[in-house]
Design a protein around this motif. Structure first.
Motif, PDB file in Angstrom:
ATOM      1  N   ASP A  31     -59.951 -17.673 -18.306  1.00 43.24           N
ATOM      2  CA  ASP A  31     -60.634 -17.731 -17.012  1.00 43.24           C
ATOM      3  C   ASP A  31     -59.699 -18.261 -15.929  1.00 43.24           C
ATOM      4  N   ILE A  32     -58.945 -19.294 -16.250  1.00 37.86           N
ATOM      5  CA  ILE A  32     -57.991 -19.854 -15.288  1.00 37.86           C
ATOM      6  C   ILE A  32     -56.944 -18.807 -14.915  1.00 37.86           C
ATOM      7  N   GLU A  33     -56.408 -18.125 -15.912  1.00 37.95           N
ATOM      8  CA  GLU A  33     -55.376 -17.127 -15.652  1.00 37.95           C
ATOM      9  C   GLU A  33     -55.930 -15.941 -14.857  1.00 37.95           C
ATOM     10  N   ASP A  34     -57.187 -15.605 -15.075  1.00 38.07           N
ATOM     11  CA  ASP A  34     -57.827 -14.558 -14.264  1.00 38.07           C
ATOM     12  C   ASP A  34     -57.939 -14.993 -12.802  1.00 38.07           C
ATOM     13  N   HIS A  49     -49.996 -24.761 -12.385  1.00 41.19           N
ATOM     14  CA  HIS A  49     -49.616 -23.514 -13.071  1.00 41.19           C
ATOM     15  C   HIS A  49     -48.821 -23.857 -14.337  1.00 41.19           C
ATOM     16  N   TYR A  50     -49.555 -24.123 -15.406  1.00 41.00           N
ATOM     17  CA  TYR A  50     -48.943 -24.587 -16.646  1.00 41.00           C
ATOM     18  C   TYR A  50     -48.010 -23.556 -17.273  1.00 41.00           C
ATOM     19  N   ILE A  51     -48.235 -22.284 -17.035  1.00 44.29           N
ATOM     20  CA  ILE A  51     -47.338 -21.268 -17.595  1.00 44.29           C
ATOM     21  C   ILE A  51     -45.988 -21.343 -16.889  1.00 44.29           C
ATOM     22  N   ALA A  52     -45.994 -21.431 -15.570  1.00 46.23           N
ATOM     23  CA  ALA A  52     -44.737 -21.550 -14.825  1.00 46.23           C
ATOM     24  C   ALA A  52     -44.019 -22.843 -15.200  1.00 46.23           C
ATOM     25  N   LEU A  53     -44.762 -23.925 -15.365  1.00 44.08           N
ATOM     26  CA  LEU A  53     -44.148 -25.191 -15.780  1.00 44.08           C
ATOM     27  C   LEU A  53     -43.505 -25.063 -17.154  1.00 44.08           C
ATOM     28  N   GLU A  54     -44.195 -24.400 -18.069  1.00 46.82           N
ATOM     29  CA  GLU A  54     -43.629 -24.213 -19.410  1.00 46.82           C
ATOM     30  C   GLU A  54     -42.368 -23.349 -19.351  1.00 46.82           C
ATOM     31  N   ARG A  55     -42.400 -22.298 -18.555  1.00 43.64           N
ATOM     32  CA  ARG A  55     -41.215 -21.431 -18.417  1.00 43.64           C
ATOM     33  C   ARG A  55     -40.052 -22.195 -17.806  1.00 43.64           C
ATOM     34  N   LEU A  56     -40.341 -23.071 -16.834  1.00 46.87           N
ATOM     35  CA  LEU A  56     -39.282 -23.908 -16.271  1.00 46.87           C
ATOM     36  C   LEU A  56     -38.696 -24.815 -17.351  1.00 46.87           C
ATOM     37  N   GLU A  93     -30.541 -24.227 -20.657  1.00 45.18           N
ATOM     38  CA  GLU A  93     -29.369 -24.669 -19.897  1.00 45.18           C
ATOM     39  C   GLU A  93     -28.837 -26.004 -20.403  1.00 45.18           C
ATOM     40  N   GLY A  94     -29.455 -26.532 -21.459  1.00 52.82           N
ATOM     41  CA  GLY A  94     -28.980 -27.770 -22.064  1.00 52.82           C
ATOM     42  C   GLY A  94     -29.549 -29.037 -21.451  1.00 52.82           C
ATOM     43  N   SER A  95     -30.581 -28.922 -20.654  1.00 54.49           N
ATOM     44  CA  SER A  95     -31.178 -30.090 -20.016  1.00 54.49           C
ATOM     45  C   SER A  95     -32.500 -30.439 -20.705  1.00 54.49           C
ATOM     46  N   ALA A  96     -32.380 -31.097 -21.846  1.00 59.06           N
ATOM     47  CA  ALA A  96     -33.550 -31.410 -22.657  1.00 59.06           C
ATOM     48  C   ALA A  96     -34.509 -32.367 -21.952  1.00 59.06           C
ATOM     49  N   GLU A  97     -33.986 -33.345 -21.229  1.00 60.42           N
ATOM     50  CA  GLU A  97     -34.847 -34.308 -20.527  1.00 60.42           C
ATOM     51  C   GLU A  97     -35.676 -33.605 -19.451  1.00 60.42           C
ATOM     52  N   LYS A  98     -35.033 -32.737 -18.702  1.00 61.37           N
ATOM     53  CA  LYS A  98     -35.738 -31.978 -17.670  1.00 61.37           C
ATOM     54  C   LYS A  98     -36.791 -31.068 -18.314  1.00 61.37           C
ATOM     55  N   ALA A  99     -36.415 -30.424 -19.421  1.00 64.46           N
ATOM     56  CA  ALA A  99     -37.352 -29.561 -20.138  1.00 64.46           C
ATOM     57  C   ALA A  99     -38.569 -30.359 -20.600  1.00 64.46           C
ATOM     58  N   LEU A 100     -38.320 -31.535 -21.146  1.00 62.40           N
ATOM     59  CA  LEU A 100     -39.421 -32.376 -21.618  1.00 62.40           C
ATOM     60  C   LEU A 100     -40.369 -32.716 -20.470  1.00 62.40           C
ATOM     61  N   ASN A 101     -39.819 -33.034 -19.314  1.00 63.15           N
ATOM     62  CA  ASN A 101     -40.664 -33.356 -18.155  1.00 63.15           C
ATOM     63  C   ASN A 101     -41.538 -32.171 -17.767  1.00 63.15           C
ATOM     64  N   TYR A 102     -40.951 -30.980 -17.726  1.00 63.18           N
ATOM     65  CA  TYR A 102     -41.740 -29.788 -17.404  1.00 63.18           C
ATOM     66  C   TYR A 102     -42.822 -29.547 -18.452  1.00 63.18           C
ATOM     67  N   TYR A 103     -42.457 -29.677 -19.731  1.00 65.45           N
ATOM     68  CA  TYR A 103     -43.436 -29.461 -20.793  1.00 65.45           C
ATOM     69  C   TYR A 103     -44.582 -30.474 -20.707  1.00 65.45           C
ATOM     70  N   GLN A 104     -44.242 -31.719 -20.422  1.00 60.51           N
ATOM     71  CA  GLN A 104     -45.287 -32.736 -20.311  1.00 60.51           C
ATOM     72  C   GLN A 104     -46.219 -32.444 -19.138  1.00 60.51           C
ATOM     73  N   GLU A 159     -50.186 -31.623 -19.432  1.00 57.03           N
ATOM     74  CA  GLU A 159     -51.204 -32.363 -18.692  1.00 57.03           C
ATOM     75  C   GLU A 159     -52.288 -31.427 -18.159  1.00 57.03           C
ATOM     76  N   TRP A 160     -51.886 -30.227 -17.737  1.00 55.77           N
ATOM     77  CA  TRP A 160     -52.841 -29.273 -17.176  1.00 55.77           C
ATOM     78  C   TRP A 160     -53.501 -28.406 -18.230  1.00 55.77           C
ATOM     79  N   ASN A 161     -52.849 -28.239 -19.367  1.00 57.93           N
ATOM     80  CA  ASN A 161     -53.464 -27.450 -20.442  1.00 57.93           C
ATOM     81  C   ASN A 161     -53.089 -28.076 -21.786  1.00 57.93           C
ATOM     82  N   PRO A 162     -53.832 -29.089 -22.207  1.00 59.27           N
ATOM     83  CA  PRO A 162     -53.507 -29.795 -23.450  1.00 59.27           C
ATOM     84  C   PRO A 162     -53.693 -28.961 -24.716  1.00 59.27           C
ATOM     85  N   SER A 163     -54.345 -27.811 -24.604  1.00 55.51           N
ATOM     86  CA  SER A 163     -54.560 -26.990 -25.796  1.00 55.51           C
ATOM     87  C   SER A 163     -53.657 -25.761 -25.826  1.00 55.51           C
TER      88      SER A 163
END
Length: 137
Positions: free
Chosen positions: A4-7, A84-91, A98-109, A113-117
Motif C-alpha cells: 500500500d505504501i509503495e502504491d 522512502h525506505y527502498i531508496a534508503l536501502e539502495r543508498l 564503495e567500501g563505506s560500511a559505516e555509512k551503509a549501516l546508517n542508511y540501513y538503520q 526505522e521506516w519499515n522494520p519488517s
C-alpha cells in the motif's frame, strides 16, 4: 501494508505523469531499459518533486552500473520523501559497494526505522553492526 505504501509512492502528481510512470514500469518489466531511462528523464524534468520518479531513475542508473547517478537520484528521492525506505536501502547498498560500511549501516538503520519488517534489512544491519562494532561479551 508495504504494498500500500509503495502504491502511494507510485501515485503520480497528475494524470500525464501517471501515464508516464506506468509506461516506465512497463518498460522495466519488459526489460526495455533504454526506453525506461529516456522516459524517466522526462518524468523527473516535468515532475521534479515526484520522489518515486527519482527512485526509478536511481534504479535504472544502478542497473547500468552508474553508481554516482544512482546515488544522486536515490538521495533526491529521500530528500523529497524521507521515509522512502527502498531508496534508503539502495543508498546503503551503494555505500557498502564503495567500501563505506559505516555509512551503509546508517542508511540501513534509517530504512529499518521506516519499515522494520522489510525482508533482509535486519540481517544487513546485524551483519554490519557485528562487523563494525564486534561481538558483545
Amino acid at each position: 501494508l508495504e504494498a500500500d505504501i509503495e502504491d502511494i509512492w507510485l501515485t503520480a502528481p497528475e494524470k500525464g505523469t501517471a501515464l508516464l510512470t506506468e509506461r516506465i514500469l512497463l518498460a522495466i518489466e519488459e526489460e526495455e531499459y533504454e526506453v525506461a531511462e529516456t522516459l524517466v528523464i522526462h518524468l523527473t524534468e516535468i515532475a521534479p518533486s515526484f520522489a518515486e520518479g527519482h527512485a526509478l531513475k536511481g534504479q535504472l542508473a544502478g542497473r547500468r552500473g552508474d553508481s554516482v547517478e544512482a546515488s544522486r537520484a536515490f538521495r533526491q528521492a529521500v530528500q523529497l520523501e524521507p521515509r522512502h525506505y527502498i531508496a534508503l536501502e539502495r543508498l546503503g547498498d551503494l555505500a557498502l559497494s564503495e567500501g563505506s560500511a559505516e555509512k551503509a549501516l546508517n542508511y540501513y538503520q534509517d530504512a529499518l526505522e521506516w519499515n522494520p519488517s522489510r525482508t533482509g534489512l535486519s540481517e544487513k544491519v546485524d551483519v554490519l553492526t557485528l562487523q563494525l562494532r564486534g561481538q558483545e561479551i
